[in-house]
Scaffold this motif. Structure first.
Motif, PDB file in Angstrom:
ATOM      1  N   GLY A 180     -12.220   8.263   0.514  1.00 14.40           N
ATOM      2  CA  GLY A 180     -13.200   8.790   1.449  1.00 14.40           C
ATOM      3  C   GLY A 180     -12.562   9.384   2.680  1.00 14.40           C
ATOM      4  N   GLU A 181     -11.266   9.480   2.708  1.00 18.09           N
ATOM      5  CA  GLU A 181     -10.566  10.027   3.865  1.00 18.09           C
ATOM      6  C   GLU A 181      -9.640  11.146   3.423  1.00 18.09           C
ATOM      7  OE1 GLU A 181      -8.460   6.781   5.562  1.00 18.09           O
ATOM      8  OE2 GLU A 181     -10.280   5.692   6.082  1.00 18.09           O
ATOM      9  N   HIS A 182      -9.569  12.165   4.248  1.00 12.65           N
ATOM     10  CA  HIS A 182      -8.663  13.274   4.001  1.00 12.65           C
ATOM     11  C   HIS A 182      -7.920  13.566   5.302  1.00 12.65           C
ATOM     12  CE1 HIS A 182     -10.525  14.166   0.147  1.00 12.65           C
ATOM     13  NE2 HIS A 182     -11.697  14.072   0.741  1.00 12.65           N
ATOM     14  N   PRO A 183      -6.626  13.288   5.365  1.00 12.92           N
ATOM     15  CA  PRO A 183      -5.901  13.576   6.594  1.00 12.92           C
ATOM     16  C   PRO A 183      -5.860  15.080   6.856  1.00 12.92           C
ATOM     17  CG  PRO A 183      -4.428  12.693   4.899  1.00 12.92           C
ATOM     18  CD  PRO A 183      -5.809  12.713   4.335  1.00 12.92           C
ATOM     19  N   VAL A 184      -6.033  15.437   8.097  1.00 12.81           N
ATOM     20  CA  VAL A 184      -6.007  16.851   8.482  1.00 12.81           C
ATOM     21  C   VAL A 184      -5.094  17.015   9.682  1.00 12.81           C
ATOM     22  CG1 VAL A 184      -8.313  17.371   7.600  1.00 12.81           C
ATOM     23  CG2 VAL A 184      -8.056  16.578   9.933  1.00 12.81           C
ATOM     24  N   GLY A 185      -4.583  18.208   9.842  1.00 13.54           N
ATOM     25  CA  GLY A 185      -3.708  18.503  10.957  1.00 13.54           C
ATOM     26  C   GLY A 185      -4.463  18.688  12.260  1.00 13.54           C
ATOM     27  N   ARG A 186      -5.703  19.166  12.167  1.00 13.27           N
ATOM     28  CA  ARG A 186      -6.494  19.443  13.365  1.00 13.27           C
ATOM     29  C   ARG A 186      -7.897  18.881  13.154  1.00 13.27           C
ATOM     30  NH1 ARG A 186      -9.844  23.013  15.660  1.00 13.27           N
ATOM     31  NH2 ARG A 186     -10.187  24.606  14.111  1.00 13.27           N
ATOM     32  N   LEU A 187      -8.441  18.275  14.189  1.00 16.15           N
ATOM     33  CA  LEU A 187      -9.786  17.723  14.084  1.00 16.15           C
ATOM     34  C   LEU A 187     -10.804  18.856  13.982  1.00 16.15           C
ATOM     35  CD1 LEU A 187      -9.697  14.848  16.727  1.00 16.15           C
ATOM     36  CD2 LEU A 187      -9.647  14.662  14.249  1.00 16.15           C
TER      37      LEU A 187
ATOM     38  N   THR B 169       0.814  -1.220   0.000  1.00 14.49           N
ATOM     39  CA  THR B 169       0.000   0.000   0.000  1.00 14.49           C
ATOM     40  C   THR B 169       0.846   1.267   0.000  1.00 14.49           C
ATOM     41  OG1 THR B 169      -0.157  -0.012   2.403  1.00 14.49           O
ATOM     42  CG2 THR B 169      -1.933  -1.100   1.176  1.00 14.49           C
ATOM     43  N   GLY B 170       2.120   1.132  -0.246  1.00 13.01           N
ATOM     44  CA  GLY B 170       2.979   2.316  -0.293  1.00 13.01           C
ATOM     45  C   GLY B 170       3.238   2.923   1.067  1.00 13.01           C
ATOM     46  N   GLY B 171       3.161   2.118   2.112  1.00  7.40           N
ATOM     47  CA  GLY B 171       3.481   2.599   3.449  1.00  7.40           C
ATOM     48  C   GLY B 171       2.285   3.095   4.248  1.00  7.40           C
ATOM     49  N   ASP B 172       1.105   3.028   3.709  1.00  7.89           N
ATOM     50  CA  ASP B 172      -0.095   3.501   4.406  1.00  7.89           C
ATOM     51  C   ASP B 172      -0.544   2.434   5.411  1.00  7.89           C
ATOM     52  OD1 ASP B 172      -2.658   4.202   5.236  1.00  7.89           O
ATOM     53  OD2 ASP B 172      -3.155   5.127   3.310  1.00  7.89           O
ATOM     54  N   ARG B 173      -0.248   2.668   6.674  1.00  7.76           N
ATOM     55  CA  ARG B 173      -0.521   1.668   7.712  1.00  7.76           C
ATOM     56  C   ARG B 173      -2.013   1.359   7.833  1.00  7.76           C
ATOM     57  NH1 ARG B 173       1.825  -0.819  12.055  1.00  7.76           N
ATOM     58  NH2 ARG B 173       0.404  -1.356  13.736  1.00  7.76           N
ATOM     59  N   HIS B 174      -2.845   2.375   7.732  1.00  3.03           N
ATOM     60  CA  HIS B 174      -4.286   2.152   7.903  1.00  3.03           C
ATOM     61  C   HIS B 174      -4.863   1.303   6.774  1.00  3.03           C
ATOM     62  CE1 HIS B 174      -4.243   4.813  11.304  1.00  3.03           C
ATOM     63  NE2 HIS B 174      -3.618   5.719  10.574  1.00  3.03           N
ATOM     64  N   ARG B 175      -4.475   1.624   5.543  1.00 10.10           N
ATOM     65  CA  ARG B 175      -4.927   0.799   4.415  1.00 10.10           C
ATOM     66  C   ARG B 175      -4.358  -0.604   4.527  1.00 10.10           C
ATOM     67  NH1 ARG B 175      -3.382   3.585  -0.847  1.00 10.10           N
ATOM     68  NH2 ARG B 175      -3.846   1.537  -1.678  1.00 10.10           N
ATOM     69  N   ALA B 176      -3.122  -0.707   4.987  1.00 12.88           N
ATOM     70  CA  ALA B 176      -2.494  -2.022   5.145  1.00 12.88           C
ATOM     71  C   ALA B 176      -3.258  -2.860   6.167  1.00 12.88           C
ATOM     72  CB  ALA B 176      -1.041  -1.854   5.574  1.00 12.88           C
ATOM     73  N   GLU B 177      -3.640  -2.258   7.273  1.00 10.57           N
ATOM     74  CA  GLU B 177      -4.406  -2.991   8.283  1.00 10.57           C
ATOM     75  C   GLU B 177      -5.750  -3.436   7.717  1.00 10.57           C
ATOM     76  OE1 GLU B 177      -4.483  -0.224  11.523  1.00 10.57           O
ATOM     77  OE2 GLU B 177      -2.558  -0.919  12.303  1.00 10.57           O
ATOM     78  N   ASP B 178      -6.394  -2.564   6.947  1.00  7.65           N
ATOM     79  CA  ASP B 178      -7.668  -2.935   6.325  1.00  7.65           C
ATOM     80  C   ASP B 178      -7.485  -4.102   5.358  1.00  7.65           C
ATOM     81  OD1 ASP B 178      -8.933  -0.943   7.733  1.00  7.65           O
ATOM     82  OD2 ASP B 178      -9.027   0.466   6.042  1.00  7.65           O
ATOM     83  N   LEU B 179      -6.451  -4.030   4.532  1.00  7.98           N
ATOM     84  CA  LEU B 179      -6.193  -5.108   3.580  1.00  7.98           C
ATOM     85  C   LEU B 179      -5.899  -6.423   4.293  1.00  7.98           C
ATOM     86  CD1 LEU B 179      -3.967  -3.469   0.825  1.00  7.98           C
ATOM     87  CD2 LEU B 179      -6.351  -4.146   0.651  1.00  7.98           C
ATOM     88  N   LEU B 180      -5.088  -6.352   5.332  1.00 10.44           N
ATOM     89  CA  LEU B 180      -4.746  -7.575   6.061  1.00 10.44           C
ATOM     90  C   LEU B 180      -5.982  -8.153   6.740  1.00 10.44           C
ATOM     91  CD1 LEU B 180      -2.747  -9.657   6.939  1.00 10.44           C
ATOM     92  CD2 LEU B 180      -2.039  -8.140   8.810  1.00 10.44           C
ATOM     93  N   GLN B 181      -6.800  -7.306   7.291  1.00  7.67           N
ATOM     94  CA  GLN B 181      -8.033  -7.795   7.914  1.00  7.67           C
ATOM     95  C   GLN B 181      -8.916  -8.485   6.877  1.00  7.67           C
ATOM     96  OE1 GLN B 181     -10.311  -4.835   9.955  1.00  7.67           O
ATOM     97  NE2 GLN B 181     -11.820  -6.282  10.658  1.00  7.67           N
ATOM     98  N   GLU B 182      -9.055  -7.868   5.714  1.00  6.37           N
ATOM     99  CA  GLU B 182      -9.844  -8.475   4.632  1.00  6.37           C
ATOM    100  C   GLU B 182      -9.257  -9.830   4.238  1.00  6.37           C
ATOM    101  OE1 GLU B 182     -10.610  -7.555  -0.100  1.00  6.37           O
ATOM    102  OE2 GLU B 182     -10.230  -5.871   1.244  1.00  6.37           O
ATOM    103  N   ALA B 183      -7.942  -9.900   4.122  1.00 10.30           N
ATOM    104  CA  ALA B 183      -7.287 -11.148   3.730  1.00 10.30           C
ATOM    105  C   ALA B 183      -7.462 -12.228   4.796  1.00 10.30           C
ATOM    106  CB  ALA B 183      -5.802 -10.896   3.472  1.00 10.30           C
ATOM    107  N   LEU B 184      -7.386 -11.850   6.058  1.00  8.43           N
ATOM    108  CA  LEU B 184      -7.532 -12.830   7.124  1.00  8.43           C
ATOM    109  C   LEU B 184      -8.968 -13.338   7.241  1.00  8.43           C
ATOM    110  CD1 LEU B 184      -5.136 -11.367   9.831  1.00  8.43           C
ATOM    111  CD2 LEU B 184      -4.777 -13.365   8.363  1.00  8.43           C
ATOM    112  N   VAL B 185      -9.927 -12.490   6.947  1.00 10.94           N
ATOM    113  CA  VAL B 185     -11.317 -12.952   6.927  1.00 10.94           C
ATOM    114  C   VAL B 185     -11.492 -13.999   5.834  1.00 10.94           C
ATOM    115  CG1 VAL B 185     -13.688 -12.257   6.361  1.00 10.94           C
ATOM    116  CG2 VAL B 185     -12.335 -10.891   7.954  1.00 10.94           C
ATOM    117  N   LYS B 186     -10.910 -13.747   4.671  1.00 14.78           N
ATOM    118  CA  LYS B 186     -10.992 -14.731   3.584  1.00 14.78           C
ATOM    119  C   LYS B 186     -10.265 -16.015   3.968  1.00 14.78           C
ATOM    120  CE  LYS B 186     -11.845 -11.456  -0.035  1.00 14.78           C
ATOM    121  NZ  LYS B 186     -11.503 -10.895  -1.301  1.00 14.78           N
ATOM    122  N   LEU B 187      -9.132 -15.877   4.644  1.00 17.63           N
ATOM    123  CA  LEU B 187      -8.397 -17.059   5.098  1.00 17.63           C
ATOM    124  C   LEU B 187      -9.226 -17.860   6.092  1.00 17.63           C
ATOM    125  CD1 LEU B 187      -5.828 -18.785   5.228  1.00 17.63           C
ATOM    126  CD2 LEU B 187      -5.034 -17.263   7.063  1.00 17.63           C
TER     127      LEU B 187
END
Length: 171
Positions: free
Chosen positions: A80-87, A28-46
């Motif tokens: 659907g996500e836009h990182p921001v500096g302040r909430l 995912t090019g270093g994107d930890r959040h997308r990586a966690e989502d992908l891994l979760q999806e893969a583990l559900v399939k597993l």
């Protein structure tokens, strides 16, 4: 799945989690959040394939699922996500009222669609079902489901545009 199989699955995930997450991050090019989502999806399939692949090569299976999921996700135009500096500030009461009014207006416009178009639009975009599943639920061919959805969305856009109040020019 039996208790023994579930324990084997848990041991595999515990042992390989960090390596698989690292692979997903690379994909995912270093994107930890997308990586966690992908891994979760893969583990559900597993999990569902575990009885078939546990004795063979579960890591190879997960790797293949991760690569395919990463390729699919890379084709998406927007996350659907836009990182921001302040909430942002929490919404006020007026925002909640506007959201309820918008939802009520959308429901009223949806009610103007023919039943099959409305069902196709709701299943596809509100329930987030894939097109094939929409076709199965509606009991029609895939092309018909796509057509119903496209026509429904086009009609919604037209109805919402007609409903919008014209803005008076200032000056």
């Amino acid at each position: 799945m039996g208790q023994l199989r579930a324990e084997e699955f848990d041991r595999f995930v515990t042992a390989r989690w960090s390596a698989l997450l690292h692979l997903a991050r690379l994909l995912t090019g270093g994107d930890r959040h997308r990586a966690e989502d992908l891994l979760q999806e893969a583990l559900v399939k597993l999990w569902f394939a575990w009885p078939r692949v546990a004795e063979q090569a579960p890591e190879a299976y997960v790797r293949k699922v991760l690569v395919r999921a990463a390729a699919r996700s890379a084709r998406r135009r927007w996350w659907g996500e836009h990182p921001v500096g302040r909430l942002p500030d929490p919404p006020g009461a007026a925002d909640e009222i506007a959201a309820v009014e918008e939802r009520t207006g959308l429901e009223a416009v949806l009610a103007l669609l023919p039943a099959r178009q409305r069902a196709a639009v709701v299943l596809r975009y509100y329930q987030d079902l894939p097109e094939r599943q929409v076709a199965q639920v509606l009991g029609c061919p895939l092309g018909t489901a796509r057509s119903l959805t496209a026509r429904g969305v086009a009609r919604l856009r037209q109805l919402l545009a007609d409903k919008a109040e014209p803005v008076e020019p200032v000056g």
